[in-house]
Design an enzyme around this catalytic site. Structure first.
Site: not given
Length: 373
Positions: A353, A163, A201
């Protein structure tokens, strides 16, 4: 509009997935992370705690549910690897998640029937996002051995610098430690069919790394895929392709190739849309473009996260618990789409989120809105 919307690990807020924590007292649960869109930045998907012998995606908020007992390790392995995708509609629903906790504790809540029938009863991925090498094998085994004839979906999420230092930051201290961790993860896969969504990711969101660091990460991911498939030849391993609003298909294919995604020794294909909102048709078309550019055997396919994409992505690019979204197609291993092996709920609908609650925590209001949408 570039939506780097898939940073799945807001450590504690993984959307549409079951996450496994290692903090001690934690457990493997269905918890998703947030993912931003290109215009918006990628979102992290924070997972729910995983089954842990002593305590308990990414260091998320702890759940009040009791830990899931650890099953005994499987001892038999298949004589022959499977060459076909798992039987249709046989995905495993893990019994430990925040939404299930809420349903059990709120039987009289008027929102409960809809949330239960449309979200809690659906199979979702199980995230393993806390770096704790001492317990990872037993925690993964607790999920895979408990799945019976169903196909579990597991998400290893501990690559270093994940991330890019965002909400889902964390992971192993370095790639050497990660290689050891993924080996221990693989040891818990057992011998049955299992889908592995490898490091959301990690490939699409790697701009924060230097060229040398990216090369090292991709090499580690290639090793990870080989390790997973060597440990269980029936494991189906999928690599990070971001989503249709992010990197161009040719660019993403080049990165995937460098990470071993074109080799059947380490890969069964790619995954898209984790923790994001792009429509299924757009994702299927994008996935086929990436696969074509990637090369490799025709058997390589794609899996798509459809947990929150029923109404598509917000026009303004908002990624954090945006209003007006809805559930996408139910999880299934029969999609009817060429080269699309499955629709999965990698991020768990209703887990925030970070706007409707702390990242990774369950919001019944959000879940209800998605279920009605």
């Amino acid at each position: 509009m570039v939506v780097a919307a898939s940073i799945v690990a807001a450590v504690g807020a993984v959307a549409g997935m079951v996450s496994a924590l290692d903090e001690g007292g934690g457990k493997d649960r269905a918890r998703p992370k947030v993912t931003k869109s290109p215009t918006l930045e990628p979102l992290p998907a924070v997972p729910t705690p995983s089954v842990s012998p002593s305590s308990a995606t990414p260091s998320p908020v702890r759940s009040s549910a009791a830990p899931v007992p650890e099953p005994k390790p499987a001892t038999r392995r298949p004589k022959k690897p499977s060459t076909t995708a798992p039987a249709a509609n046989s995905l495993y629903r893990h019994g430990d998640s925040q939404v299930l906790d809420w349903v059990r504790a709120n039987r009289s809540d008027p929102r409960r029937p809809l949330i239960e029938s449309r979200i809690a009863d659906r199979p979702a991925a199980v995230w393993f996002a806390q770096y704790a090498p001492g317990t990872i094998t037993s925690r993964v085994r607790a999920v895979t051995s408990g799945a019976g004839s169903r196909v579990p979906v597991v998400v290893p999420y501990a690559i270093p610098d994940r991330d890019c230092g965002g909400a889902s930051q964390g992971g192993a201290p370095d790639l050497a430690a990660y290689d050891v961790w993924i080996g221990k993860f693989a040891a818990g896969l057992g011998s049955g069919e299992v889908i592995v969504v490898l490091e959301p990711d990690a490939i699409a969101l790697s701009e924060c790394l230097s060229a040398k660091q990216r090369t090292a990460r991709y090499a580690s991911l290639a090793r990870a895929g080989r390790t997973l498939k060597a440990a269980n030849p029936r494991a189906r391993v999928y690599y990070d392709a971001g989503h249709s609003g992010w990197n161009a298909a040719s660019q993403q294919a080049g990165r995937l190739r460098a990470a071993g995604a074109a080799s059947p020794a380490s890969s069964d294909g790619i995954f898209t849309n984790v923790s994001n909102f792009h429509r299924t048709g757009d994702e299927a078309a994008y996935a086929r473009e990436v696969l074509t550019a990637l090369g490799g055997p025709a058997s390589l396919g794609a899996v798509i996260d459809t947990s929150r994409n029923g109404n598509g992505a917000p026009a303004d690019g908002e990624w954090c618990d945006p209003a007006g979204r809805g559930l996408g197609p139910n999880p299934t291993l029969r999609t009817g789409q060429a080269r699309v092996d499955a629709y999965l709920w990698v991020k768990l609908p209703g887990e925030s989120d970070g706007c409707k609650g702390a990242p990774g925590t369950f919001s019944p209001d959000y879940a209800y809105d998605l279920a009605r949408g």
